[in-house]
Design an enzyme around this catalytic site. Structure first.
Site, PDB file in Angstrom:
ATOM      1  CB  SER A   6      -3.789   7.495  41.960  1.00 41.72           C
ATOM      2  OG  SER A   6      -3.514   8.751  41.398  1.00 41.72           O
ATOM      3  CG  HIS A  15       0.239   8.987  44.857  1.00 45.55           C
ATOM      4  ND1 HIS A  15       0.537   8.424  43.632  1.00 45.55           N
ATOM      5  CD2 HIS A  15      -1.048   9.388  44.752  1.00 45.55           C
ATOM      6  CE1 HIS A  15      -0.499   8.502  42.835  1.00 45.55           C
ATOM      7  NE2 HIS A  15      -1.487   9.084  43.501  1.00 45.55           N
ATOM      8  CG  ASP A  49       3.317   6.576  42.907  1.00 44.60           C
ATOM      9  OD1 ASP A  49       2.878   6.275  44.032  1.00 44.60           O
ATOM     10  OD2 ASP A  49       2.812   7.467  42.199  1.00 44.60           O
TER      11      ASP A  49
END
Length: 651
Positions: A274, A135, A166
């Protein structure tokens, strides 16, 4: 600066105990798990020196305080190793351009975001790349990376991406990114001692050193301390936080809408974290990727078993969705779709993780277990549906009781033993399988006596469910037997895709009517609360329905571009198209062919809500250029629908 870098290194060393040279030993493939070293290895990796500290701070090194040159050399090497590790943490800068699903021929405005990443050994040219979250680079048009301690951004390319798990792998072609790592010694006085080993010492008291890829470890135990590194919001420099492993279980991955193994931490994981590594004993044990909204310090980390599955599939190419197409026609469609991508498509797109394709019910109720004639020492789950086109279709049946998977007993709540004393959902064992790999299932199957003969429980009753009429169960005489079934598992394709990153949506325009396939990203255009604000029938189709034919799609009349030939239809939008001129429509490609091959004066469209839409072909062909110019639509269809041999019949 070197002082700042040294403080980060000391802080990281205080937060987590690194395993020294043992942690940097490499197996044959660095992303694969190494054999356990046993408790003796843990003792062998412990620190052999204990320098004096002031108030628990950093070790003090001076000409008078150095006990021996050997201790000084050990301290220097550990500082260098820690700084090497920190320089393997990178900040990822991404420019995104996401498609507009309400107007699928154009993109939304560009936006810039940042995330984190870590340098690890991956199966790419050169053997080293940057591992981050999918992402972070989804719908990217431009990606740059910057190493910790550096002020220079380097352009990166997405080499591989797996949106379901992901994960993404970036490569950097600029040699300076890998080689320009300046290592300088710590300075504690006006006349510092040069602690740099002679083997790497230079005249400028610095050296060029290649960025060291971090090694991957195993899933940490509960209550284990883990250090999370990354570049979250609130600052530009590297952030290092510490957390405790609170839980290990299957979790919903928000980006890819998949249920996979994840680690829950009580560390602060915020936007920007992230892709940053979770480190324990000098090894990467996972990648930070999401947190729990409206909760304090509940973050989630992708564990290394999921990372290894992705990298091993990437190495072998078995999980490449471009190689798993069912037929040549689907391959052509996928190739055209890749040509329609927002940027240069990555050479590898992970097809997803394997699944059985069944729905299950727990068997905690004693009467339910007795009804299916389970023995006292048997546990398992009841199969309530076998999804059409799934790997289990034709092998497993409704009302089968799934007892074991690959020899591991399944509990009545659907869990299996994990690491000996923990439990996870049995789906985890399937997700670790490679596409095409066999899973051996032990099931208890009911045999129903209808009075005429014995039948499997799937042979009678409602053909829509594949099982007997529930109302007749009490009047049937039944028996059961235990059997073993082998299923070759594959990734599942949904009727309504849960995500569609890095490609533009498909569309087709005729007489101002805009047609497109239903996807969850289309429903997301209704806002954050899309499940309640989007049309209910479409949400139900997206969440619960399954395809019964290959290449099946839910085709929508997305909107109507107003013109005099379609007056009265302007209020029609987001409606499923069922038939054209009495012929059932399976996908958008068939809709286009049906429209262009029509020979009558009118074209009739039957919609899912029983409404009918009729278009005059002659008027539609004459109005085509006018409608396209008035609404500034550059093309009548997306590139994946174009066929070089054909021209649109109404041009």
């Amino acid at each position: 600066t070197s002082a700042t870098m040294g403080s980060f290194a000391r802080r990281a060393r205080e937060l987590v105990s690194f395993a020294g040279a043992a942690a940097r030993s490499r197996p044959a493939s660095p992303w694969r798990a190494a054999p356990s070293a046993g408790p003796g290895m843990a003792l062998a990796c412990a620190r052999s020196w204990s320098p004096s500290r002031l108030g628990g701070g950093a070790p003090i090194f001076s000409r008078r305080g150095v006990a021996s040159s050997a201790a000084c050399e050990n301290a220097s090497m550990e500082d260098l190793e820690d700084r090497d590790m920190l320089q393997s943490i990178v900040k990822v800068f991404t420019v995104h351009s996401s498609p507009n699903y309400f107007m699928p021929w154009q993109n939304k405005p560009q936006r810039e975001t940042s995330g984190s990443g870590v340098v690890v050994a991956v199966p790419v040219p050169g053997g080293v790349g940057v591992l981050t979250n999918a992402h972070v680079v989804a719908d990217q048009t431009f990606v740059q990376v910057r190493r910790h301690g550096s002020s220079v951004k380097h352009q990166a390319k997405v080499y591989a991406v797996g949106h379901e798990c992901d994960l993404a792998v970036l490569t950097v072609e600029d040699p300076a990114f890998w080689a320009d790592a300046r290592i300088a010694p710590l300075a504690e006085s006006s006349a510092p001692i040069d602690l740099t080993p002679k083997s790497i010492r230079t005249e400028k008291n610095a050296t060029e050193k290649r960025v060291t890829p971090l090694r991957m470890g195993d899933v940490p135990d509960l209550q284990a301390h883990v250090t999370v590194m990354g570049f979250p919001q609130g600052g530009d420099n590297l952030s290092i936080t510490r957390g405790v492993v609170s839980r290990v279980e299957l979790t919903n991955y928000v980006h890819g809408s998949a249920s996979l193994l994840a680690i829950q931490l009580d560390a602060a994981i915020n936007p920007g974290n992230s892709g940053g590594p979770a480190v324990r004993n000098g090894e990467v044990v996972g990648l930070a990727f999401q947190n729990l909204a409206n909760a304090d310090n509940i973050g989630y980390v992708i564990p290394t078993p999921i990372v290894r599955r992705f990298l091993e599939d990437m190495e072998s190419g078995t999980g490449d969705e471009k190689k798993n197409l069912d037929d040549a026609k689907a391959a052509d469609a996928n190739q055209n779709q890749n040509q329609n991508s927002l940027s240069q498509p990555p050479p590898y797109r992970h097809a997803g993780f394997c699944a059985l394709g069944v729905k299950c019910q727990s068997l905690d109720n004693p009467a339910l277990r007795a009804f299916y004639e389970m023995t006292t020492n048997e546990t398992g789950v009841l199969l309530t549906q076998v999804v059409p086109l799934s790997p289990s279709s034709g092998l497993l049946m409704k009302d089968d009781v799934l007892l074991e998977i690959d020899g591991q007993a399944i509990a009545n709540d659907g869990t299996v033993s994990f690491r000996g004393w923990e439990r996870v959902a049995f789906d985890h064992l399937v997700t670790l399988k490679k596409p095409g790999e066999d899973v051996v299932l032990t099931v208890r199957r009911r045999i129903v006596d209808t009075g005429d003969n014995l039948k499997g429980s799937h042979d009678t009753g409602d053909p829509g469910t594949g099982g007997p009429d529930p109302g007749d169960h009490g009047n049937l005489k039944a028996g059961s037997h235990v059997t073993s079934i082998t299923v070759s598992v594959q990734p599942m394709k949904r009727l309504v895709p849960a995500h569609q990153y890095d490609v533009l949506p498909s569309f087709y325009v005729y007489a101002g009517l805009v047609f497109s396939p239903l996807t969850q990203p289309h429903l997301h255009e209704f806002g954050e609360d899309w499940f309640n604000t989007a049309p209910r029938k479409l949400c139900d189709r997206a969440m619960h329905d399954h395809g019964t034919e290959k290449q099946e799609q839910v085709v929508l009349l997305s909107q109507v571009l107003s013109d005099e030939i379609n007056q009265g239809y302007q209020g029609m939008h987001d409606l499923e198209v069922k038939e054209i001129d009495g012929v059932r429509i399976k996908n958008l490609r068939e809709l286009r062919r049906a429209v262009e091959s029509a020979s009558g004066t009118f074209i009739r469209l039957d919609l899912a809500d029983d409404r009918v839409l009729v278009v005059n072909r002659t008027e539609a062909n004459a109005a085509h250029q006018r409608i396209m110019a008035k609404h500034r639509v550059p093309s009548v269809m997306s590139k994946d629908l174009e066929e070089e041999e054909e021209a649109c019949s109404f041009y």
